[in-house]
Design a protein around this motif. Structure first.
Motif, PDB file in Angstrom:
ATOM      1  N   PRO A   9      36.046  -3.324 -23.539  1.00  0.00           N
ATOM      2  CA  PRO A   9      36.035  -2.747 -24.894  1.00  0.00           C
ATOM      3  C   PRO A   9      35.875  -3.818 -25.969  1.00  0.00           C
ATOM      4  O   PRO A   9      36.742  -4.033 -26.805  1.00  0.00           O
ATOM      5  CB  PRO A   9      37.371  -2.027 -24.983  1.00  0.00           C
ATOM      6  N   THR A  10      34.721  -4.486 -25.919  1.00  0.00           N
ATOM      7  CA  THR A  10      34.460  -5.585 -26.846  1.00  0.00           C
ATOM      8  C   THR A  10      33.391  -5.190 -27.857  1.00  0.00           C
ATOM      9  O   THR A  10      32.780  -6.045 -28.478  1.00  0.00           O
ATOM     10  CB  THR A  10      33.987  -6.830 -26.064  1.00  0.00           C
ATOM     11  N   GLY A  11      33.168  -3.888 -28.003  1.00  0.00           N
ATOM     12  CA  GLY A  11      32.173  -3.407 -28.948  1.00  0.00           C
ATOM     13  C   GLY A  11      31.650  -2.070 -28.459  1.00  0.00           C
ATOM     14  O   GLY A  11      32.153  -1.516 -27.482  1.00  0.00           O
ATOM     15  N   SER A  12      30.627  -1.564 -29.142  1.00  0.00           N
ATOM     16  CA  SER A  12      30.091  -0.251 -28.792  1.00  0.00           C
ATOM     17  C   SER A  12      29.215  -0.350 -27.548  1.00  0.00           C
ATOM     18  O   SER A  12      28.616  -1.390 -27.297  1.00  0.00           O
ATOM     19  CB  SER A  12      29.232   0.265 -29.943  1.00  0.00           C
ATOM     20  N   LEU A  13      29.134   0.741 -26.804  1.00  0.00           N
ATOM     21  CA  LEU A  13      28.200   0.780 -25.679  1.00  0.00           C
ATOM     22  C   LEU A  13      26.772   0.718 -26.215  1.00  0.00           C
ATOM     23  O   LEU A  13      26.468   1.259 -27.268  1.00  0.00           O
ATOM     24  CB  LEU A  13      28.377   2.078 -24.886  1.00  0.00           C
ATOM     25  N   HIS A  14      25.902   0.053 -25.458  1.00  0.00           N
ATOM     26  CA  HIS A  14      24.482   0.041 -25.798  1.00  0.00           C
ATOM     27  C   HIS A  14      23.722   0.704 -24.656  1.00  0.00           C
ATOM     28  O   HIS A  14      24.317   1.142 -23.666  1.00  0.00           O
ATOM     29  CB  HIS A  14      24.000  -1.384 -26.065  1.00  0.00           C
ATOM     30  N   LEU A  15      22.406   0.752 -24.776  1.00  0.00           N
ATOM     31  CA  LEU A  15      21.616   1.494 -23.793  1.00  0.00           C
ATOM     32  C   LEU A  15      21.792   0.915 -22.376  1.00  0.00           C
ATOM     33  O   LEU A  15      21.784   1.659 -21.391  1.00  0.00           O
ATOM     34  CB  LEU A  15      20.143   1.452 -24.207  1.00  0.00           C
ATOM     35  N   GLY A  16      21.983  -0.407 -22.286  1.00  0.00           N
ATOM     36  CA  GLY A  16      22.170  -1.027 -20.963  1.00  0.00           C
ATOM     37  C   GLY A  16      23.451  -0.548 -20.304  1.00  0.00           C
ATOM     38  O   GLY A  16      23.490  -0.255 -19.100  1.00  0.00           O
ATOM     39  N   SER A  17      24.533  -0.436 -21.102  1.00  0.00           N
ATOM     40  CA  SER A  17      25.788   0.049 -20.520  1.00  0.00           C
ATOM     41  C   SER A  17      25.673   1.522 -20.144  1.00  0.00           C
ATOM     42  O   SER A  17      26.247   1.960 -19.146  1.00  0.00           O
ATOM     43  CB  SER A  17      26.993  -0.175 -21.438  1.00  0.00           C
ATOM     44  N   LEU A  18      24.908   2.286 -20.944  1.00  0.00           N
ATOM     45  CA  LEU A  18      24.730   3.706 -20.610  1.00  0.00           C
ATOM     46  C   LEU A  18      23.999   3.847 -19.272  1.00  0.00           C
ATOM     47  O   LEU A  18      24.347   4.695 -18.453  1.00  0.00           O
ATOM     48  CB  LEU A  18      23.954   4.437 -21.709  1.00  0.00           C
ATOM     49  N   LEU A  19      23.010   2.993 -19.051  1.00  0.00           N
ATOM     50  CA  LEU A  19      22.282   3.044 -17.776  1.00  0.00           C
ATOM     51  C   LEU A  19      23.252   2.828 -16.609  1.00  0.00           C
ATOM     52  O   LEU A  19      23.227   3.562 -15.609  1.00  0.00           O
ATOM     53  CB  LEU A  19      21.181   1.982 -17.752  1.00  0.00           C
ATOM     54  N   HIS A 219      23.353  -2.559  -7.244  1.00  0.00           N
ATOM     55  CA  HIS A 219      23.113  -3.187  -8.545  1.00  0.00           C
ATOM     56  C   HIS A 219      21.815  -2.663  -9.148  1.00  0.00           C
ATOM     57  O   HIS A 219      20.737  -2.826  -8.573  1.00  0.00           O
ATOM     58  CB  HIS A 219      23.106  -4.712  -8.406  1.00  0.00           C
ATOM     59  N   LEU A 220      21.961  -2.050 -10.312  1.00  0.00           N
ATOM     60  CA  LEU A 220      20.828  -1.453 -11.010  1.00  0.00           C
ATOM     61  C   LEU A 220      20.047  -2.517 -11.763  1.00  0.00           C
ATOM     62  O   LEU A 220      20.643  -3.458 -12.300  1.00  0.00           O
ATOM     63  CB  LEU A 220      21.341  -0.432 -12.034  1.00  0.00           C
ATOM     64  N   PRO A 221      18.725  -2.359 -11.836  1.00  0.00           N
ATOM     65  CA  PRO A 221      17.947  -3.265 -12.689  1.00  0.00           C
ATOM     66  C   PRO A 221      18.463  -3.196 -14.126  1.00  0.00           C
ATOM     67  O   PRO A 221      18.997  -2.169 -14.543  1.00  0.00           O
ATOM     68  CB  PRO A 221      16.524  -2.719 -12.610  1.00  0.00           C
ATOM     69  N   LEU A 222      18.321  -4.296 -14.858  1.00  0.00           N
ATOM     70  CA  LEU A 222      18.827  -4.347 -16.234  1.00  0.00           C
ATOM     71  C   LEU A 222      17.770  -3.880 -17.216  1.00  0.00           C
ATOM     72  O   LEU A 222      16.587  -4.159 -17.040  1.00  0.00           O
ATOM     73  CB  LEU A 222      19.192  -5.793 -16.594  1.00  0.00           C
ATOM     74  N   LEU A 223      18.228  -3.200 -18.244  1.00  0.00           N
ATOM     75  CA  LEU A 223      17.349  -2.946 -19.391  1.00  0.00           C
ATOM     76  C   LEU A 223      17.317  -4.217 -20.231  1.00  0.00           C
ATOM     77  O   LEU A 223      18.337  -4.863 -20.420  1.00  0.00           O
ATOM     78  CB  LEU A 223      17.937  -1.818 -20.247  1.00  0.00           C
ATOM     79  N   LEU A 224      16.148  -4.551 -20.737  1.00  0.00           N
ATOM     80  CA  LEU A 224      16.021  -5.785 -21.514  1.00  0.00           C
ATOM     81  C   LEU A 224      15.582  -5.486 -22.937  1.00  0.00           C
ATOM     82  O   LEU A 224      14.940  -4.462 -23.205  1.00  0.00           O
ATOM     83  CB  LEU A 224      14.990  -6.712 -20.858  1.00  0.00           C
ATOM     84  N   GLU A 225      15.920  -6.412 -23.836  1.00  0.00           N
ATOM     85  CA  GLU A 225      15.369  -6.367 -25.185  1.00  0.00           C
ATOM     86  C   GLU A 225      13.870  -6.701 -25.102  1.00  0.00           C
ATOM     87  O   GLU A 225      13.410  -7.255 -24.098  1.00  0.00           O
ATOM     88  CB  GLU A 225      16.038  -7.436 -26.074  1.00  0.00           C
ATOM     89  N   GLN A 226      13.129  -6.401 -26.155  1.00  0.00           N
ATOM     90  CA  GLN A 226      11.706  -6.753 -26.132  1.00  0.00           C
ATOM     91  C   GLN A 226      11.502  -8.242 -25.882  1.00  0.00           C
ATOM     92  O   GLN A 226      10.522  -8.661 -25.284  1.00  0.00           O
ATOM     93  CB  GLN A 226      11.048  -6.344 -27.451  1.00  0.00           C
ATOM     94  N   SER A 227      12.467  -9.049 -26.326  1.00  0.00           N
ATOM     95  CA  SER A 227      12.369 -10.499 -26.142  1.00  0.00           C
ATOM     96  C   SER A 227      12.572 -10.904 -24.690  1.00  0.00           C
ATOM     97  O   SER A 227      12.349 -12.054 -24.330  1.00  0.00           O
ATOM     98  CB  SER A 227      13.459 -11.161 -26.988  1.00  0.00           C
ATOM     99  N   GLY A 228      13.026  -9.963 -23.845  1.00  0.00           N
ATOM    100  CA  GLY A 228      13.326 -10.310 -22.453  1.00  0.00           C
ATOM    101  C   GLY A 228      14.798 -10.635 -22.245  1.00  0.00           C
ATOM    102  O   GLY A 228      15.248 -10.775 -21.113  1.00  0.00           O
ATOM    103  N   ASP A 229      15.576 -10.782 -23.335  1.00  0.00           N
ATOM    104  CA  ASP A 229      17.013 -11.019 -23.190  1.00  0.00           C
ATOM    105  C   ASP A 229      17.687  -9.740 -22.726  1.00  0.00           C
ATOM    106  O   ASP A 229      17.220  -8.645 -23.012  1.00  0.00           O
ATOM    107  CB  ASP A 229      17.630 -11.408 -24.540  1.00  0.00           C
ATOM    108  N   LYS A 230      18.848  -9.905 -22.026  1.00  0.00           N
ATOM    109  CA  LYS A 230      19.550  -8.691 -21.639  1.00  0.00           C
ATOM    110  C   LYS A 230      20.243  -8.084 -22.853  1.00  0.00           C
ATOM    111  O   LYS A 230      20.591  -8.811 -23.793  1.00  0.00           O
ATOM    112  CB  LYS A 230      20.520  -8.976 -20.478  1.00  0.00           C
ATOM    113  N   LEU A 231      20.381  -6.767 -22.839  1.00  0.00           N
ATOM    114  CA  LEU A 231      21.108  -6.130 -23.932  1.00  0.00           C
ATOM    115  C   LEU A 231      22.569  -6.548 -23.819  1.00  0.00           C
ATOM    116  O   LEU A 231      23.111  -6.603 -22.720  1.00  0.00           O
ATOM    117  CB  LEU A 231      21.032  -4.602 -23.812  1.00  0.00           C
ATOM    118  N   SER A 232      23.207  -6.870 -24.913  1.00  0.00           N
ATOM    119  CA  SER A 232      24.623  -7.173 -24.802  1.00  0.00           C
ATOM    120  C   SER A 232      25.318  -6.906 -26.121  1.00  0.00           C
ATOM    121  O   SER A 232      24.698  -6.914 -27.188  1.00  0.00           O
ATOM    122  CB  SER A 232      24.840  -8.620 -24.370  1.00  0.00           C
ATOM    123  N   LYS A 233      26.624  -6.648 -25.968  1.00  0.00           N
ATOM    124  CA  LYS A 233      27.412  -6.400 -27.157  1.00  0.00           C
ATOM    125  C   LYS A 233      27.429  -7.635 -28.048  1.00  0.00           C
ATOM    126  O   LYS A 233      27.367  -7.559 -29.259  1.00  0.00           O
ATOM    127  CB  LYS A 233      28.831  -6.028 -26.764  1.00  0.00           C
TER     128      LYS A 233
END
Ligand code: GLU
Length: 240
Positions: A9-19, A219-233
């Motif tokens: 609980p270090t911030g809001s869920l993002h699309l990667g956490s929803l996946l 282990h599910l593949p990660l959703l990435l930002e357009q930059s290729g970075d992983k989504l993170s809080k």
């Protein structure tokens, strides 16, 4: 089948956490299994007040309804203390005084490809004090498991290194807490993001050292930002 979603609980869920949540929820429900939610809130400095509740409301809004009571790791620290005592008694740990700067390791779990702990304090036989506690891995061991999504995985423990199980500030580390909780909650199937694939090596080694069962991993593949970075809080990826 018992699965779980274990957000920090270090911030809001993002699309990667929803996946990750949807993946583990659907896997559990498709097998008629239970699906638990566990708040990984041990790192008080990083916990954002109110975000645990916000995460639960978000899960509900998406129809991801869990079974039983939500567990909070912050209420279970006596269990991690017992596990640490057992690890120590069996000689699986050592006390470490290295600073992050000395190690030039930017925190743990390390990013893939970072260097493992060089073993500086391994033979120092220090007493617990102003120290972190590390789990002594067997550098000759290769942990092998069949990931349901990623296929056969082999992790050479020498490449992972001795992992912190209790931080210098006394906080129990994720790797220890997750192993204790997955066992005590009788989790049979862990479905989560592939960013935790390497950590599974430590977790299986810790399970063996503590005589705990090993769940199946997927282990599910990660959703990435357009930059290729992983989504993170911490990168403030868009909240759901
Ligand atoms: N709490 C971890 C995270 O939010 C996930 C732990 C897990 O699924 O094993 O990244």
């Amino acid at each position: 089948y018992t699965g779980r979603f274990a957000p920090s609980p270090t911030g809001s869920l993002h699309l990667g956490s929803l996946l990750a949540a949807v993946g583990s929820f659907l896997d559990a429900r498709s097998r008629g299994g239970r699906w638990l939610v566990r708040m990984e809130d041990l790192d008080r400095a990083r916990v954002v007040p109110g975000s645990a509740d916000e995460i639960l409301r978000t899960l509900e809004a998406f129809g991801l309804l869990w079974d039983g009571e939500v567990e909070y790791q912050s209420r279970r620290t006596h269990l991690y203390a017992e596990a640490l005592t057992a690890l120590r008694a069996a000689g699986h740990t050592f006390e470490c005084r290295c600073s992050r700067r000395e190690l030039s390791v930017p925190g743990e779990p390390r990013p893939a490809g970072g260097s493992p702990y060089p073993g500086t304090c391994r033979e120092a036989h220090r007493q617990p004090g102003n120290t972190a506690t590390r789990f002594r891995i067997d550098e000759t061991e290769t942990v092998v498991f069949d990931d349901r999504f990623q296929g056969p995985i082999a992790l050479a423990m020498g490449n992972l290194g001795d992992v912190i199980v209790r931080r210098r500030d006394g906080v129990f580390a994720y790797q220890l807490a997750v192993v204790v909780d997955d066992a005590l909650q009788a989790i049979t199937d862990v479905v989560r993001g592939a960013d935790l694939l390497e950590s599974t090596g430590w977790q299986i080694a810790l399970q063996r050292a503590l005589c705990l069962p090993t769940p199946r991993y997927a282990h599910l593949p990660l959703l990435l930002e357009q930059s290729g970075d992983k989504l993170s809080k911490s990168r403030r990826s868009a909240a759901l």
